[in-house]
Design an enzyme around this catalytic site. Structure first.
Site, PDB file in Angstrom:
ATOM      1  N   SER A 218       0.855  -1.185   0.000  1.00  0.00           N
ATOM      2  CA  SER A 218       0.000   0.000   0.000  1.00  0.00           C
ATOM      3  C   SER A 218       0.889   1.232   0.000  1.00  0.00           C
ATOM      4  O   SER A 218       1.550   1.537   1.000  1.00  0.00           O
ATOM      5  CB  SER A 218      -0.903  -0.004   1.242  1.00  0.00           C
ATOM      6  OG  SER A 218      -1.632   1.195   1.312  1.00  0.00           O
TER       7      SER A 218
ATOM      8  N   HIS B 173      -0.889  -0.993  -4.482  1.00  0.00           N
ATOM      9  CA  HIS B 173      -2.219  -0.545  -4.100  1.00  0.00           C
ATOM     10  C   HIS B 173      -2.149   0.942  -3.772  1.00  0.00           C
ATOM     11  O   HIS B 173      -1.329   1.371  -2.958  1.00  0.00           O
ATOM     12  CB  HIS B 173      -2.693  -1.337  -2.880  1.00  0.00           C
ATOM     13  CG  HIS B 173      -4.096  -1.048  -2.455  1.00  0.00           C
ATOM     14  ND1 HIS B 173      -5.176  -1.676  -3.039  1.00  0.00           N
ATOM     15  CD2 HIS B 173      -4.593  -0.216  -1.508  1.00  0.00           C
ATOM     16  CE1 HIS B 173      -6.285  -1.243  -2.454  1.00  0.00           C
ATOM     17  NE2 HIS B 173      -5.967  -0.347  -1.531  1.00  0.00           N
TER      18      HIS B 173
ATOM     19  N   ASP C 158      -4.434   4.154  -2.552  1.00  0.00           N
ATOM     20  CA  ASP C 158      -5.686   4.638  -1.984  1.00  0.00           C
ATOM     21  C   ASP C 158      -5.926   6.101  -2.354  1.00  0.00           C
ATOM     22  O   ASP C 158      -5.072   6.957  -2.109  1.00  0.00           O
ATOM     23  CB  ASP C 158      -5.659   4.517  -0.457  1.00  0.00           C
ATOM     24  CG  ASP C 158      -5.741   3.081   0.017  1.00  0.00           C
ATOM     25  OD1 ASP C 158      -6.627   2.353  -0.470  1.00  0.00           O
ATOM     26  OD2 ASP C 158      -4.915   2.674   0.863  1.00  0.00           O
TER      27      ASP C 158
ATOM     28  N   MET D 178      -8.514   9.114  -1.513  1.00  0.00           N
ATOM     29  CA  MET D 178      -9.564   9.526  -0.575  1.00  0.00           C
ATOM     30  C   MET D 178      -9.897  11.004  -0.779  1.00  0.00           C
ATOM     31  O   MET D 178      -8.986  11.815  -0.984  1.00  0.00           O
ATOM     32  CB  MET D 178      -9.114   9.298   0.868  1.00  0.00           C
ATOM     33  CG  MET D 178      -8.624   7.893   1.164  1.00  0.00           C
ATOM     34  SD  MET D 178      -8.139   7.707   2.891  1.00  0.00           S
ATOM     35  CE  MET D 178      -7.223   6.161   2.808  1.00  0.00           C
TER      36      MET D 178
ATOM     37  N   HIS E 134      -7.708   2.244  -5.534  1.00  0.00           N
ATOM     38  CA  HIS E 134      -8.891   2.058  -4.687  1.00  0.00           C
ATOM     39  C   HIS E 134      -9.527   3.425  -4.473  1.00  0.00           C
ATOM     40  O   HIS E 134      -8.988   4.259  -3.749  1.00  0.00           O
ATOM     41  CB  HIS E 134      -8.437   1.426  -3.359  1.00  0.00           C
ATOM     42  CG  HIS E 134      -9.546   1.237  -2.372  1.00  0.00           C
ATOM     43  ND1 HIS E 134      -9.294   0.891  -1.063  1.00  0.00           N
ATOM     44  CD2 HIS E 134     -10.895   1.340  -2.473  1.00  0.00           C
ATOM     45  CE1 HIS E 134     -10.433   0.799  -0.403  1.00  0.00           C
ATOM     46  NE2 HIS E 134     -11.423   1.067  -1.248  1.00  0.00           N
TER      47      HIS E 134
ATOM     48  N   MET F  33     -11.844   5.688  -2.826  1.00  0.00           N
ATOM     49  CA  MET F  33     -12.698   5.954  -1.668  1.00  0.00           C
ATOM     50  C   MET F  33     -13.207   7.384  -1.806  1.00  0.00           C
ATOM     51  O   MET F  33     -12.838   8.285  -1.049  1.00  0.00           O
ATOM     52  CB  MET F  33     -11.918   5.744  -0.378  1.00  0.00           C
ATOM     53  CG  MET F  33     -11.675   4.281  -0.063  1.00  0.00           C
ATOM     54  SD  MET F  33     -10.696   4.036   1.429  1.00  0.00           S
ATOM     55  CE  MET F  33      -9.062   3.933   0.698  1.00  0.00           C
TER      56      MET F  33
ATOM     57  N   MET G 204     -12.721  -5.024   2.943  1.00  0.00           N
ATOM     58  CA  MET G 204     -12.085  -4.135   3.906  1.00  0.00           C
ATOM     59  C   MET G 204     -12.152  -4.792   5.278  1.00  0.00           C
ATOM     60  O   MET G 204     -13.237  -5.034   5.808  1.00  0.00           O
ATOM     61  CB  MET G 204     -12.790  -2.778   3.930  1.00  0.00           C
ATOM     62  CG  MET G 204     -12.698  -1.987   2.627  1.00  0.00           C
ATOM     63  SD  MET G 204     -10.994  -1.638   2.135  1.00  0.00           S
ATOM     64  CE  MET G 204     -10.377  -0.730   3.565  1.00  0.00           C
TER      65      MET G 204
ATOM     66  N   GLY H 293     -10.068   4.513   5.641  1.00  0.00           N
ATOM     67  CA  GLY H 293      -9.736   5.908   5.873  1.00  0.00           C
ATOM     68  C   GLY H 293      -8.377   6.139   6.487  1.00  0.00           C
ATOM     69  O   GLY H 293      -7.715   7.128   6.172  1.00  0.00           O
ATOM     70  N   PHE H 294      -7.938   5.214   7.349  1.00  0.00           N
ATOM     71  CA  PHE H 294      -6.672   5.438   8.042  1.00  0.00           C
ATOM     72  C   PHE H 294      -5.891   4.134   8.179  1.00  0.00           C
ATOM     73  O   PHE H 294      -6.483   3.066   8.378  1.00  0.00           O
ATOM     74  CB  PHE H 294      -6.909   6.031   9.436  1.00  0.00           C
ATOM     75  CG  PHE H 294      -7.541   7.390   9.415  1.00  0.00           C
ATOM     76  CD1 PHE H 294      -6.759   8.534   9.325  1.00  0.00           C
ATOM     77  CD2 PHE H 294      -8.922   7.533   9.465  1.00  0.00           C
ATOM     78  CE1 PHE H 294      -7.350   9.792   9.282  1.00  0.00           C
ATOM     79  CE2 PHE H 294      -9.520   8.784   9.428  1.00  0.00           C
ATOM     80  CZ  PHE H 294      -8.728   9.914   9.334  1.00  0.00           C
TER      81      PHE H 294
ATOM     82  N   ASP I 131      -7.794  -6.028   2.705  1.00  0.00           N
ATOM     83  CA  ASP I 131      -7.143  -4.736   2.915  1.00  0.00           C
ATOM     84  C   ASP I 131      -7.422  -4.232   4.332  1.00  0.00           C
ATOM     85  O   ASP I 131      -8.561  -3.939   4.676  1.00  0.00           O
ATOM     86  CB  ASP I 131      -7.679  -3.732   1.881  1.00  0.00           C
ATOM     87  CG  ASP I 131      -7.013  -2.366   1.970  1.00  0.00           C
ATOM     88  OD1 ASP I 131      -6.116  -2.175   2.808  1.00  0.00           O
ATOM     89  OD2 ASP I 131      -7.404  -1.482   1.183  1.00  0.00           O
ATOM     90  N   GLY I 132      -6.345  -4.159   5.154  1.00  0.00           N
ATOM     91  CA  GLY I 132      -6.479  -3.623   6.499  1.00  0.00           C
ATOM     92  C   GLY I 132      -5.848  -4.508   7.550  1.00  0.00           C
ATOM     93  O   GLY I 132      -6.368  -5.581   7.852  1.00  0.00           O
TER      94      GLY I 132
ATOM     95  N   GLY J  78       0.583  -3.063   4.406  1.00  0.00           N
ATOM     96  CA  GLY J  78       1.023  -1.767   4.907  1.00  0.00           C
ATOM     97  C   GLY J  78       2.008  -1.904   6.040  1.00  0.00           C
ATOM     98  O   GLY J  78       2.968  -2.674   5.962  1.00  0.00           O
TER      99      GLY J  78
END
Length: 219
Positions: free
Chosen positions: A7, A32, A34, A36, A65, A67, A136, A141-142, A174-175, A196
């Protein structure tokens, strides 16, 4: 095949070229990214200029991705960056089917990302358009959040649905994906892993060493 995707939200932006070269050398399968907008999720991140920079640094597939609210307004923008994959959230658009068709019309793999609290029933109407599904395993978001254990069951249920449809759809997780969560994700049907701070960007080892250590979890 189990695919590893760092990520880039967790990368050292001041040394991005160095990090990507090291990760390419380690043989990662995708990156990946992100995006946002501060509206769909309460955070802002990077934009198309960053994606273009990454595209110029590597030939490894790029997975964007989105968002963001109304993702249909931005598909052309990110398609022009030369990405291979784009995922969107069902909650972010009033016409998910149309958005997925637009992604595929660009010759890009189409994905749907599912938040922890989102039911999977809506997928019944778009399986024919999907190349991958992003589960997810934290609320989006974080970075740095804890894995939600009930997501293992969600991965397994989606995997059963994919088998029933007999389509080559991959499950991405993811996460908080790392040594403590990868084995159960794998067991329940995951194939793509967004990595990550819990794995590739762990400061205990070099990026290349972290990729190698993560690969051992699939032996």
């Amino acid at each position: 095949m189990h695919k590893l995707g760092p990520s880039l939200m967790c990368a050292d932006f001041g040394n991005l070229e160095r990090d990507i070269k090291e990760l390419d050398k380690a043989g990662v399968d995708f990156y990946h990214i992100d995006i946002m907008d501060g509206r769909f999720v309460p955070n802002f991140t990077i934009g198309p200029d960053f994606v273009k920079t990454v595209r110029n640094l590597t030939q490894t597939p790029l997975d964007v991705h989105l968002m963001v609210e109304d993702p249909e307004k931005h598909i052309d923008l990110f398609a022009d960056c030369g990405v291979e994959m784009i995922s969107v959230h069902q909650e972010s658009t009033q016409n998910l089917h149309s958005v997925l068709m637009k992604i595929k019309s660009k010759g890009i793999k189409a994905g749907v990302a599912i938040n922890p609290g989102t039911s999977i029933e809506f997928l019944d109407y778009v399986y024919d358009l999907l190349d991958y599904i992003v589960v997810m395993t934290v609320n989006p978001g974080f970075a740095g959040q804890k894995f939600i254990p009930s997501m293992y069951e969600k991965i397994a249920k989606i995997n059963e649905k994919i088998k029933a449809y007999n389509r080559p759809i991959e499950i991405q997780v993811d996460g908080n994906i790392g040594a403590s969560t990868i084995p159960s994700c794998k067991e329940n049907g995951a194939a793509m892993y967004v990595l990550g701070t819990s794995a590739v960007f762990n400061s205990n080892h070099s990026l290349e060493e972290n990729v190698k250590l993560t690969r051992t979890l699939f032996n």
